[in-house]
Every structure is written in structure tokens, then in C-alpha cells.
Design a protein around this motif. Structure first.
Motif, mmCIF file in Angstrom:
data_model
loop_
_atom_site.group_PDB
_atom_site.id
_atom_site.type_symbol
_atom_site.label_atom_id
_atom_site.label_comp_id
_atom_site.label_asym_id
_atom_site.label_seq_id
_atom_site.Cartn_x
_atom_site.Cartn_y
_atom_site.Cartn_z
ATOM 1 N N PHE A 1 5.563 77.538 -8.778
ATOM 2 C CA PHE A 1 5.076 77.867 -7.443
ATOM 3 C C PHE A 1 3.644 78.381 -7.481
ATOM 4 N N ALA A 2 2.813 77.822 -6.623
ATOM 5 C CA ALA A 2 1.422 78.267 -6.529
ATOM 6 C C ALA A 2 1.343 79.658 -5.915
ATOM 7 N N ALA A 3 2.304 79.991 -5.070
ATOM 8 C CA ALA A 3 2.305 81.315 -4.441
ATOM 9 C C ALA A 3 3.705 81.632 -3.959
ATOM 10 N N VAL A 4 3.961 82.905 -3.799
ATOM 11 C CA VAL A 4 5.270 83.396 -3.357
ATOM 12 C C VAL A 4 5.053 84.248 -2.122
ATOM 13 N N GLU A 5 5.792 83.963 -1.075
ATOM 14 C CA GLU A 5 5.691 84.734 0.163
ATOM 15 C C GLU A 5 7.055 85.326 0.467
ATOM 16 N N ILE A 6 7.173 86.639 0.400
ATOM 17 C CA ILE A 6 8.418 87.304 0.765
ATOM 18 C C ILE A 6 8.192 87.937 2.129
ATOM 19 N N LEU A 7 8.923 87.452 3.116
ATOM 20 C CA LEU A 7 8.686 87.826 4.507
ATOM 21 C C LEU A 7 9.802 88.737 5.005
ATOM 22 N N SER A 8 9.501 89.553 5.994
ATOM 23 C CA SER A 8 10.556 90.381 6.579
ATOM 24 C C SER A 8 11.312 89.591 7.654
ATOM 25 N N GLU A 9 10.750 88.498 8.117
ATOM 26 C CA GLU A 9 11.412 87.615 9.082
ATOM 27 C C GLU A 9 10.788 86.229 8.927
ATOM 28 N N LYS A 10 11.592 85.190 9.180
ATOM 29 C CA LYS A 10 11.064 83.823 9.131
ATOM 30 C C LYS A 10 11.119 83.253 10.533
#
Lengths: 235, 235
Positions: B144-153
Motif C-alpha cells: 500500500f502506498a498509503a494507509v487511511e484510518i478514518l473515524s467514518e467512511k
């Protein structure tokens, strides 16, 4: 053309808004609740040991604190704590999450003034949703070019943040109340740090050794001293 | 030169690795624990209602689930649940956090093959540290080029992710098991979506309406079908 402008990283809890005072009020109630079973020193020491043991799994933040507080209360009472009192602990956690955000004195004006001159990043750790909510409630969000909520603040995570935002460490200043989390890792990377202590420091954030004195470290007493300190910074 | 290459966004839980099966095993124990007081349907309904009521404060993830499970157990037993059983709930939560990561069949090879052709982003929600730990344990991180952990999608958070990574929605495909969280918001932004259902879906992720059939949506049965589907995608 002069040197590239500095990017300023701001810690959030106890740097921009009050946080440890909220935890301390809950600790006070916790000691009173368990005071029938143990002295204050035992309660504090056992809770802290539980928090540290759970930190790797839970990470920082109110939810992990609440789970550790429940676990400690059960252990310290040999399972005799009534469920209604466990419910009180869960409600204390919810109150902490729902607590209004109270900015430290001078923060609103100082951050707005610095945002007009420099690129600001908010760099904090803790529960994702809780930190997002506090930033939204704070009224400060528009001052920050980006927000980084980290699960840990150490050399590796700061290095990743600087890479993501294409900031060279020598053009970066981190501002925060924790020498351990905000200042030492950034100095180690070759960046600069301004330490502004809060009147309370969580035991896990305390360090004994002050950073080696050099031009990249400033000790301030109040955020209002920050703009003048930055203009004197070697870039 | 052809059109810009697609960027592929991958959901994590129940798309790359098993998750809902772990929750379901804990639910099963929970029903057994509270079976002395209430029927299964009441236990499930009350726990879900507590989770939904707490979602705004707690966000997604194991820690919030555990706090809601303790709260529900106290309420459903009128405070009669013994503290030792509350401790069991807390230990279930810790087991979930420490659980090994088991990739879904075909994931390792398919993700590695796609990473050689496209830029991959991991886009997930839940507890920050838990999701980082699962990715590290999965052995997939380097794809993965980047990881995004979101509180909501939702549309707003996907739009922010696409802006951060300078991806035009029409060059973005999101792959995931939840129509609600992975597919519908991305289609609404003008991106594409590949839905790969998992055999269990958490009630909060269920939607009744399938997306309008158009060239930007694919329904797949297995991640192995993904590379072929992507080569046919209109970019």
C-alpha cells in the motif's frame, strides 16, 4: 529569496486545550469510589500499572483508560465492586468524551496569528474520533493545513509525518507540553522544539532529563511567547 | 500516452482479513453469559441499540464494542451481573485485539499482483492502533502506498482522502465488503466500486438497496475476480 518558511507542528491535549484536568477530576472520583477498599496511593499505582500493561493493546485515549479503570476496580475489590459502580465508571468515560473543549488562555489569538505566517500541522495521539471531535469543537480547525492523529509519537511516526508533508526536519518546529512525546523525538530527527509545560503532566509523559541545550530547543512558559521565539529561530 | 492509471482503495476488515467471525464468536459467548436472564433476541437487540447509541461518542472498533457490551450486561441484569463476569467481557475484548490476523483466501497473491500495476490505498475505519496492528500482522503493508484510518467512511471523508492523494474520483475504484461504507459513498462522488460480500455483515453495515447498475459498479464473489474486472473498467 530567503530560506524556506518553517512548518509548525502543534500538540493538542494540554497544549491547545485542557485535558489532564479532566482526567484528574475523574481520578479524584475514582479514588473516592475505591477509598473503602484501598488507600489513594495503592489505587493510583495499580491503575497506572494496568494502564501501562494495556497500552500496547489499547493505545492512548479515554476508551482504553475507562476499560483499564474498570479492570483495576474489579481487581482491587476482589470482584466485590457492585455493577452499579462499574456503570458509574463507564459514565465517567462518556462524560470525558462529551466534555466541552476549553482552550488554554491565549491559544485562539496566537494560533490564528501564526497560521497567517506559517504552515501549521496538528499532531496528536489518542482516540481517532475523540481527537477529531475536540478539534471540531475547538474552533481552531481552519488554522491547520493538516491533522495527524497518531497511535504513538516517536521518531518513526514523526519522520513519517514529515515525509508525508514534504517538510525537512530543519524547517520544522514542534510545540507541545510533553518533552517525551512532543520535543525529544523531533530534536532527535534534527527538528526544533518549543516546550510549554501544562500544570499537570500524566506520569507516562514525564521525563527526568531536559533536552541538551542547543539552538533548536526553547523552553517557554506561555503560548504568547511563541511568535517572538519563532522569529529568532535559526532556519 | 493512455489515460492515468487507476488508484485502488481497499477496505480491510472482512475484505482482506476475517473480522466479523471474531465478533460473532464473542457475541455467541455473550448470549450464553446473559442467557440466564434474557432470550437471545433480547440480548442481541439491546446490545445493538447500545452500540448505535454510543457510536457517535465511541466510534467504531473493539474498545467501544467492549464498553457497550459491559453497559448492556449491567442494564439487562439490573446490576446483578457479578464483577467476575464483567471481567470476562473485558478479557474478550483484549482477546479480540490480540487475535491473529487471518487473510481471506486469495488476498495475498491478488493484492501483490495488483500492487505491481496500480497504486493501492488501504482505507479503513475503527480503532487507530488496532487497525495499524492488524495491517502490520497481515504482511500486506508494503503493497500500500498509503494507509487511511478514518473515524467514518462517508462522502466527506472519501472526498478528503482523494484530495490528500490527488486522485480524481473517475480514476478511483474502492473495493470492499460493505455497500454502505465502501461502495455507495464512492459511487456518489463519481468513483467506481467493486463489492465483494463477506459471509457475515454487521447489522450497522446492511443496506437494502443495491447501487444503480452502471459501468462504475461491479458485484464480485471473490477477490480473485478483481484483476480481470479492473482491466475492463472504463477509466
Amino acid at each position: 529569496m530567503g530560506a524556506p518558511k518553517l512548518t509548525l507542528g502543534f500538540d493538542a491535549d494540554d497544549t491547545l486545550w485542557h485535558n489532564e484536568t479532566i482526567f484528574e477530576a475523574v481520578h479524584e472520583r475514582y479514588r473516592a469510589l475505591l477509598g473503602r477498599y484501598h488507600d489513594t496511593e495503592t489505587v493510583d499505582r495499580t491503575l497506572f500499572a494496568t494502564e501501562m500493561r494495556n497500552l500496547e493493546l489499547y493505545g492512548y485515549g479515554v476508551k482504553g483508560f475507562t476499560l483499564s479503570a474498570v479492570e483495576t476496580a474489579i481487581a482491587l475489590t476482589d470482584g466485590k465492586i457492585p455493577a452499579a459502580e462499574i456503570q458509574q465508571l463507564i459514565e465517567s468515560g462518556r462524560e470525558m468524551l462529551a466534555h466541552p473543549v476549553e482552550l488554554l488562555e491565549g491559544v485562539a489569538e496566537t494560533v490564528a496569528a501564526l497560521a497567517a505566517e506559517y504552515r501549521l500541522l496538528l499532531i496528536t495521539k489518542g482516540d481517532l474520533r475523540d481527537q477529531e471531535r475536540k478539534l471540531a469543537k475547538s474552533g481552531l480547525a481552519e488554522n491547520f493545513a493538516a491533522v495527524e492523529i497518531l497511535s504513538e509519537k516517536d521518531e518513526a511516526t514523526y519522520a513519517a509525518v514529515l515525509r508525508r508533508h514534504a517538510v525537512a526536519p530543519e524547517h520544522f518546529v514542534m510545540i507541545g507540553n510533553s518533552l517525551k512525546s512532543d520535543i525529544l523525538p523531533v530534536l532527535a530527527l534534527g527538528g526544533a522544539g518549543a516546550h510549554i509545560p501544562y500544570h499537570l503532566t500524566w506520569a507516562a509523559e514525564r521525563v527526568e532529563t531536559a533536552p541538551a541545550a542547543n539552538g533548536r530547543f526553547r523552553q517557554l512558559e506561555h503560548i504568547r511567547e511563541l511568535p517572538a521565539a519563532i522569529t529568532q529561530w535559526p532556519t
